[in-house]
Design a protein around this motif. Sequence first.
Motif, short mmCIF file in Angstrom:
data_model
loop_
_atom_site.label_atom_id
_atom_site.label_comp_id
_atom_site.label_asym_id
_atom_site.label_seq_id
_atom_site.Cartn_x
_atom_site.Cartn_y
_atom_site.Cartn_z
N ARG A 1 -6.06 5.33 -3.04
CA ARG A 1 -5.14 6.09 -3.55
C ARG A 1 -5.90 6.70 -5.00
O ARG A 1 -5.50 7.84 -5.11
CB ARG A 1 -4.07 5.10 -4.46
CG ARG A 1 -3.51 4.20 -3.28
CD ARG A 1 -2.90 4.77 -2.16
NE ARG A 1 -2.66 3.66 -1.08
CZ ARG A 1 -2.53 4.21 0.10
NH1 ARG A 1 -2.40 5.26 0.53
NH2 ARG A 1 -2.11 3.38 1.01
N ASP B 1 -7.17 -0.56 -2.09
CA ASP B 1 -6.06 0.47 -1.87
C ASP B 1 -5.88 1.31 -3.23
O ASP B 1 -5.55 2.60 -3.14
CB ASP B 1 -4.80 -0.23 -1.42
CG ASP B 1 -3.86 0.76 -1.21
OD1 ASP B 1 -4.02 1.54 0.17
OD2 ASP B 1 -2.91 1.15 -1.81
N VAL C 1 -6.73 9.75 -1.22
CA VAL C 1 -5.34 10.40 -1.27
C VAL C 1 -5.30 11.86 -1.74
O VAL C 1 -5.13 12.76 -1.27
CB VAL C 1 -4.12 9.52 -1.92
CG1 VAL C 1 -2.99 10.11 -1.90
CG2 VAL C 1 -3.87 8.43 -0.85
N SER D 1 0.86 -1.23 0.10
CA SER D 1 0.09 0.09 0.12
C SER D 1 0.89 1.43 0.05
O SER D 1 0.66 2.25 -0.80
CB SER D 1 -1.07 -0.04 1.11
OG SER D 1 -1.84 -1.17 1.08
N TYR E 1 2.30 2.12 -3.44
CA TYR E 1 1.31 2.82 -4.63
C TYR E 1 1.38 4.58 -3.99
O TYR E 1 1.44 5.32 -4.75
CB TYR E 1 0.01 2.26 -4.67
CG TYR E 1 0.07 0.65 -5.01
CD1 TYR E 1 0.82 0.38 -5.99
CD2 TYR E 1 -0.93 -0.21 -4.52
CE1 TYR E 1 0.79 -1.05 -6.55
CE2 TYR E 1 -1.06 -1.30 -4.75
CZ TYR E 1 -0.16 -1.93 -5.81
OH TYR E 1 -0.01 -2.86 -6.49
N GLU E 2 1.42 4.65 -2.75
CA GLU E 2 1.17 5.92 -2.29
C GLU E 2 2.31 6.51 -2.64
O GLU E 2 2.45 7.75 -3.22
CB GLU E 2 0.94 6.01 -0.85
CG GLU E 2 0.75 7.43 -0.26
CD GLU E 2 -0.34 7.45 0.80
OE1 GLU E 2 -0.61 8.61 1.22
OE2 GLU E 2 -0.80 6.36 1.10
#
Length: 755
Positions: free
Chosen positions: A683, A678, A687, A606, A609-610
């Motif tokens: 995301r 996620d 986010v 996770s 990807y962030e």
Amino acid sequence: MDTLCDFVLGRKRLVRLLVAVLLLAGGGAVALLIPNMDERNAYPGLPGYEANQKIAQTYGNGGYERPFVPVVTLPEGQRADAADTTAALGRAFDAAAAEVGARVASYAHTKDPAFVGKDGRITFGLVYGGPVEQGGLPGSALGEAPVLGPVIADAMRPELPPGSDIQVTGLDALATGEDAGGLNVPVKLVVTIGAAIVVLLYVFRSALAFVPLLTALVAVPVSFLGLLAVSPFIAVHETTVIMLPLFGVGIAIDYALILVTRWREEEAKGHHGDDAVRRAMATSGHAIVFSAGAVAIGLVTMVLLPIPLLRSLGIGGMMVTAASALVSLTLLPLLLSSAGRRLARRKEAGRPVRAGLAREASAGRFWTGVARRVVRFRWLTAALSGAALLALSFAATGLNLSVPTTDRLAEAGPGRGGLTALTDGGIPSGVLTSFDVFVPAGADPARVADTLRGTEGVYAVAAPGSAEWHKDGSTLLTVLPRDEGGAPAGEDTVTRVVERVPDGVLVGGNVTQQIDYVDVTYSAFPWMLAALSLVTYVMLARAFRSLLLPLKAILLNLLSLGAVLGAMVVLWQWGWGTEALLGIRPDGSIGTFVPVTIFAFLYGLSMDYEVFILARMREEYDRTGSTRAAVINGVGRTGRLVTCAALILFCSFASMASGGELDVSIFASGIALGILLDATLVRGLLVPAAVAMMGKWNWWLPAPAARLLRVAPSPLREESDWDEDDEDTDREAHPDGPRTGSPQGPAAVPLGERL
């Protein structure tokens, strides 16, 4: 990263030779590891495990093993306590013991009326067959024992009084899952690779699609070389060897996809050959290194736990992640430098063109549109997506890590029929979770038995006098609880028994070991989580030169993990759609290993990807000085990449979940659901909404904090005006630097120079 890139591109022949040697050595490592895999689930130091080991070693059965429970219904007019009937029952149970090499307890062996129902016609026994090897994943593992029910029934039937009915029940006889004999790795690898090819062809639309797959096929054998190197110090479990290729293919393709996509973008800007490779490595190369570090931080959770299987899985995951990053940063630049432009060609209307290179000069239309709407409705987006995640996280508070209870198991068949006859006769279902107590030489077994009979929640204590229950001066007692071990009352009974036995007396049983496992694994988990969050915060603060972005990233990551566990409750405890999606009936319990293992894998993935998204947002902010531009362009340029990378990993774990082995399906579906949630809800929506809400505070790093982190400060500044209509013109004028009026100097340090 520049030094590594110079080495790889300056010594291409040497690097090719090194990669070939590592690949061959990796193949040899696989051949050496497979014959020496550890197939046991060992829990050294856990009282329940040590007790079960002592029982199995001394008596050859029992301990961790769950008993089979033959239930005999006598004809009308006969009672189990009649002398001739008792003798016949004794012969029948002895025949079962001889057939399967078992130790048995029944009314005929103990004369204990607890083995007889209220009308005298129903009677049962406990049959402990040979020891069950604790392999695979450490969940409830119902159904892992040999299929002894029919064998026991066939052995007993000729000796029973004429007209008697026998049905064999027990937790394993009631199991809803199948013992699929492990994962069919070749089939699932084909599914994973096939799905990856489809996704990559969609992304690249050229032969370039096979380049990431090639790096994965190299990275997986190389990771086995690392596993072989640590094998003298840890036990390499068979589950690690089985799952490593499935995980490795997904993550290696992800890393290659990141670098190739950035290389295509540099090509579209007019940089070619080694220059394009160097520019891609200077940004995406560092992101890959940081991503691999984030995954490793998550897997440290498993490595630090005193459970050999989890430690093996953690180290295996770290090895395949490191190998994937290594191959992506060495072999992949060579391929792109020497054959990238040729592989990127495709035929279109009879003319050779660059496959998709033109569109790489601008952000993806779909994800740019999504980001634009998220920024516009950021408060509503954050509220709705956050509420959905919080609702799932609330469901996670009902997570059940206990042994399944019979009300959630098979509703038909001999196992259910035997249980129904048992309870109709007034005998509690808790006897299906009976457990052994080892009384060593020198202790008084009669006194221990009396103590246990007086313990709240204990239905009976079996103490047969036959030789099978007495060896080397020791004695085995079997405690029959009123409540099933998977119920809170049943667990309380086990705890009271453990507390009341004298020193030196060992309490075994499946439930006892499960309770000890949960206690050891999760008691220190909050402290470990705090430590991991602190390390992650420092890494992210250095990477993004911000105090608030790392905090937001960690909080959203934990919220995402909570939502995944909630989704597991919905899928595997509530059973919503499970049979329709996977063809498996859930048993209402989540394997004891699932939460910590899902956390370890997903925490890094996770954050992975962030990092890609936030790194690109920071780059866009440094170029434009606008948070709005950072969000729209950052998501627009990474949305398709993150979605495709997540889809490949999702397919990898979804293929694992499609088998009939319940514990494997629970684990793999959890990872797959986590990746899906996620990459989309978190995301894709939450986010960017959170970044848009925080505005200029996203990028604030005061000078004192910057000195501690040893990076350039990022002071607060007013948002610059950003005209989206002028974006394409501005990019053409300044393809490699910030636009006029955007942050300059120390504030615009590339991500690669900060890691």
